[in-house]
Scaffold this motif. Sequence first.
Motif, PDB file in Angstrom:
ATOM      1  N   ASN A  90      12.738   5.024   8.875  1.00 43.18           N
ATOM      2  CA  ASN A  90      13.521   3.900   8.371  1.00 43.18           C
ATOM      3  C   ASN A  90      12.735   3.086   7.354  1.00 43.18           C
ATOM      4  OD1 ASN A  90      16.357   3.067   9.601  1.00 43.18           O
ATOM      5  ND2 ASN A  90      15.252   4.195  11.202  1.00 43.18           N
ATOM      6  N   VAL A  91      11.461   2.841   7.632  1.00 43.48           N
ATOM      7  CA  VAL A  91      10.631   2.079   6.697  1.00 43.48           C
ATOM      8  C   VAL A  91      10.434   2.855   5.408  1.00 43.48           C
ATOM      9  CG1 VAL A  91       8.347   1.062   6.321  1.00 43.48           C
ATOM     10  CG2 VAL A  91       9.475   0.819   8.548  1.00 43.48           C
ATOM     11  N   ALA A  92      10.271   4.158   5.532  1.00 39.65           N
ATOM     12  CA  ALA A  92      10.015   5.000   4.364  1.00 39.65           C
ATOM     13  C   ALA A  92      11.184   5.052   3.395  1.00 39.65           C
ATOM     14  CB  ALA A  92       9.646   6.417   4.811  1.00 39.65           C
ATOM     15  N   LEU A  93      12.371   4.660   3.843  1.00 43.83           N
ATOM     16  CA  LEU A  93      13.534   4.629   2.941  1.00 43.83           C
ATOM     17  C   LEU A  93      13.266   3.783   1.701  1.00 43.83           C
ATOM     18  CD1 LEU A  93      16.545   4.269   5.417  1.00 43.83           C
ATOM     19  CD2 LEU A  93      16.163   6.146   3.812  1.00 43.83           C
ATOM     20  N   ALA A  94      12.371   2.808   1.840  1.00 44.90           N
ATOM     21  CA  ALA A  94      12.113   1.891   0.726  1.00 44.90           C
ATOM     22  C   ALA A  94      11.349   2.544  -0.418  1.00 44.90           C
ATOM     23  CB  ALA A  94      11.345   0.671   1.234  1.00 44.90           C
ATOM     24  N   PHE A  95      10.648   3.659  -0.148  1.00 43.05           N
ATOM     25  CA  PHE A  95       9.802   4.211  -1.209  1.00 43.05           C
ATOM     26  C   PHE A  95       9.720   5.742  -1.221  1.00 43.05           C
ATOM     27  CE2 PHE A  95       7.205   2.745   2.385  1.00 43.05           C
ATOM     28  CZ  PHE A  95       6.699   3.946   2.852  1.00 43.05           C
ATOM     29  N   GLU A  96      10.391   6.441  -0.311  1.00 44.51           N
ATOM     30  CA  GLU A  96      10.213   7.894  -0.237  1.00 44.51           C
ATOM     31  C   GLU A  96      10.819   8.630  -1.436  1.00 44.51           C
ATOM     32  OE1 GLU A  96      11.952   9.242   3.378  1.00 44.51           O
ATOM     33  OE2 GLU A  96      14.014   8.871   2.749  1.00 44.51           O
ATOM     34  N   ALA A  97      11.653   7.951  -2.217  1.00 41.85           N
ATOM     35  CA  ALA A  97      12.197   8.590  -3.417  1.00 41.85           C
ATOM     36  C   ALA A  97      11.171   8.665  -4.540  1.00 41.85           C
ATOM     37  CB  ALA A  97      13.438   7.846  -3.894  1.00 41.85           C
ATOM     38  N   ASP A  98      10.043   7.963  -4.379  1.00 43.25           N
ATOM     39  CA  ASP A  98       8.978   7.987  -5.381  1.00 43.25           C
ATOM     40  C   ASP A  98       8.289   9.348  -5.332  1.00 43.25           C
ATOM     41  OD1 ASP A  98       6.808   7.643  -7.033  1.00 43.25           O
ATOM     42  OD2 ASP A  98       6.278   5.655  -6.239  1.00 43.25           O
ATOM     43  N   ARG A  99       8.531  10.193  -6.314  1.00 46.59           N
ATOM     44  CA  ARG A  99       8.014  11.558  -6.318  1.00 46.59           C
ATOM     45  C   ARG A  99       6.506  11.624  -6.527  1.00 46.59           C
ATOM     46  NH1 ARG A  99      12.677  14.888  -9.743  1.00 46.59           N
ATOM     47  NH2 ARG A  99      14.426  14.383  -8.326  1.00 46.59           N
ATOM     48  N   ARG A 100       5.902  10.493  -6.867  1.00 56.36           N
ATOM     49  CA  ARG A 100       4.453  10.479  -7.039  1.00 56.36           C
ATOM     50  C   ARG A 100       3.735  10.482  -5.696  1.00 56.36           C
ATOM     51  NH1 ARG A 100       4.164   5.139 -10.559  1.00 56.36           N
ATOM     52  NH2 ARG A 100       5.615   4.614  -8.863  1.00 56.36           N
ATOM     53  N   LEU A 101       4.455  10.172  -4.615  1.00 56.92           N
ATOM     54  CA  LEU A 101       3.847  10.091  -3.293  1.00 56.92           C
ATOM     55  C   LEU A 101       3.990  11.414  -2.546  1.00 56.92           C
ATOM     56  CD1 LEU A 101       5.184   6.591  -2.157  1.00 56.92           C
ATOM     57  CD2 LEU A 101       2.947   7.114  -3.136  1.00 56.92           C
ATOM     58  N   THR A 102       2.914  11.865  -1.962  1.00 55.96           N
ATOM     59  CA  THR A 102       2.975  13.047  -1.110  1.00 55.96           C
ATOM     60  C   THR A 102       3.568  12.657   0.243  1.00 55.96           C
ATOM     61  OG1 THR A 102       0.788  12.697  -0.134  1.00 55.96           O
ATOM     62  CG2 THR A 102       0.899  13.926  -2.214  1.00 55.96           C
ATOM     63  N   ARG A 103       3.894  13.658   1.047  1.00 54.17           N
ATOM     64  CA  ARG A 103       4.447  13.387   2.375  1.00 54.17           C
ATOM     65  C   ARG A 103       3.450  12.599   3.222  1.00 54.17           C
ATOM     66  NH1 ARG A 103       6.660  18.014   6.632  1.00 54.17           N
ATOM     67  NH2 ARG A 103       7.316  16.559   8.280  1.00 54.17           N
ATOM     68  N   GLN A 104       2.175  12.948   3.111  1.00 50.70           N
ATOM     69  CA  GLN A 104       1.146  12.239   3.864  1.00 50.70           C
ATOM     70  C   GLN A 104       1.031  10.782   3.406  1.00 50.70           C
ATOM     71  OE1 GLN A 104       0.755  15.281   2.473  1.00 50.70           O
ATOM     72  NE2 GLN A 104       0.828  16.452   4.413  1.00 50.70           N
ATOM     73  N   GLN A 105       1.159  10.547   2.104  1.00 51.23           N
ATOM     74  CA  GLN A 105       1.085   9.183   1.582  1.00 51.23           C
ATOM     75  C   GLN A 105       2.283   8.351   2.035  1.00 51.23           C
ATOM     76  OE1 GLN A 105       0.673  10.318  -2.578  1.00 51.23           O
ATOM     77  NE2 GLN A 105      -1.444   9.567  -2.612  1.00 51.23           N
ATOM     78  N   VAL A 106       3.457   8.975   2.108  1.00 49.41           N
ATOM     79  CA  VAL A 106       4.648   8.282   2.594  1.00 49.41           C
ATOM     80  C   VAL A 106       4.445   7.859   4.041  1.00 49.41           C
ATOM     81  CG1 VAL A 106       7.078   8.590   3.238  1.00 49.41           C
ATOM     82  CG2 VAL A 106       6.278   9.329   0.988  1.00 49.41           C
ATOM     83  N   GLN A 107       3.929   8.773   4.858  1.00 53.95           N
ATOM     84  CA  GLN A 107       3.695   8.467   6.263  1.00 53.95           C
ATOM     85  C   GLN A 107       2.654   7.367   6.425  1.00 53.95           C
ATOM     86  OE1 GLN A 107       2.629  12.350   7.758  1.00 53.95           O
ATOM     87  NE2 GLN A 107       4.760  12.952   8.126  1.00 53.95           N
ATOM     88  N   ALA A 108       1.594   7.432   5.630  1.00 52.43           N
ATOM     89  CA  ALA A 108       0.535   6.427   5.725  1.00 52.43           C
ATOM     90  C   ALA A 108       1.044   5.056   5.309  1.00 52.43           C
ATOM     91  CB  ALA A 108      -0.649   6.846   4.853  1.00 52.43           C
ATOM     92  N   ARG A 109       1.876   5.047   4.276  1.00 57.89           N
ATOM     93  CA  ARG A 109       2.391   3.772   3.791  1.00 57.89           C
ATOM     94  C   ARG A 109       3.354   3.169   4.807  1.00 57.89           C
ATOM     95  NH1 ARG A 109       4.699   3.066  -2.369  1.00 57.89           N
ATOM     96  NH2 ARG A 109       5.132   0.826  -2.287  1.00 57.89           N
ATOM     97  N   ALA A 110       4.194   3.985   5.423  1.00 59.87           N
ATOM     98  CA  ALA A 110       5.100   3.487   6.456  1.00 59.87           C
ATOM     99  C   ALA A 110       4.311   2.900   7.619  1.00 59.87           C
ATOM    100  CB  ALA A 110       6.019   4.604   6.938  1.00 59.87           C
TER     101      ALA A 110
END
Length: 286
Positions: free
Chosen positions: A125-145
Amino acid sequence: MKNFQLSAVRTTGTAPPPTHSTPDSPRADGIRLAHVARRFGSGDAALTALRDIELEVRAGEFLAILGPSGCGKSTLLQIVAGLLAPSAGEVLFRGRPVTEPPEGMVYLFQQYTKSLLPWRSVAGNVALAFEADRRLTRQQVQARASEYLGLVGLAGFEKHYPWQLSGGMQQRVAIARALAAEPRVLLLDEPFSAVDALTRVELQALVLELRRQRGLTVVLVTHDVDEAVFLADRIAILSKRPTVVEEIVETRIPHPRDAIETRELPRFLELRHTLMERLLGREPRP
């Protein structure tokens, strides 16, 4: 969770002072409502909810909008957010007219259970705010969330689902997702009204602390006088419908604000009493 909740009841440091900057400045996060009106329906059946609203939100301040039930507080906030068009007048953000939800502004809804997706994990749910950013890897999305969940005291709950959390914890997820969008302005539509009294106090302190850390401009719609006085730098008092801004009140309550001690200050009690009299339509005592 327990340690965070107890420590969050007292905010630290001081709130950022309101800044006054030009529309081209990166800190020009102020909002101006100029002659804003909103009517529903047409002809003889038309209902005027808002009439000639003039209001300025200073960059970096916490402004509460307070008024009687049904006066159009949420309607006004939706117009500020670009979710609803005014019938007349305009809203300016960073010196530009708001005709759609603007970048840099996030709206936090009252009904958090409807804003969270039950089939996605808390981190999802938190990742919805930025997961469309293609510059972020899956690991970076998880870390940011995980980073934003840690900010609101939910570290370790990344794999849980919203339905597994209490109401207060779900609202923390909604706040984390709002912060993950990296807003400059946070619009709060009675965000604590559906939780119990103690959880409300904790969430209020959390918002004050996050506002201090991030230097956010915050606009809160509430019908709770105590909440408005505790959180805000200024309070805009709305009239009954058709609604206008009757008065702007400076709270003049020092920071940091404590969930218990601040509510016992003479200034807090005086302001609470005065605002209650206004909203109840009573004549002030000599």
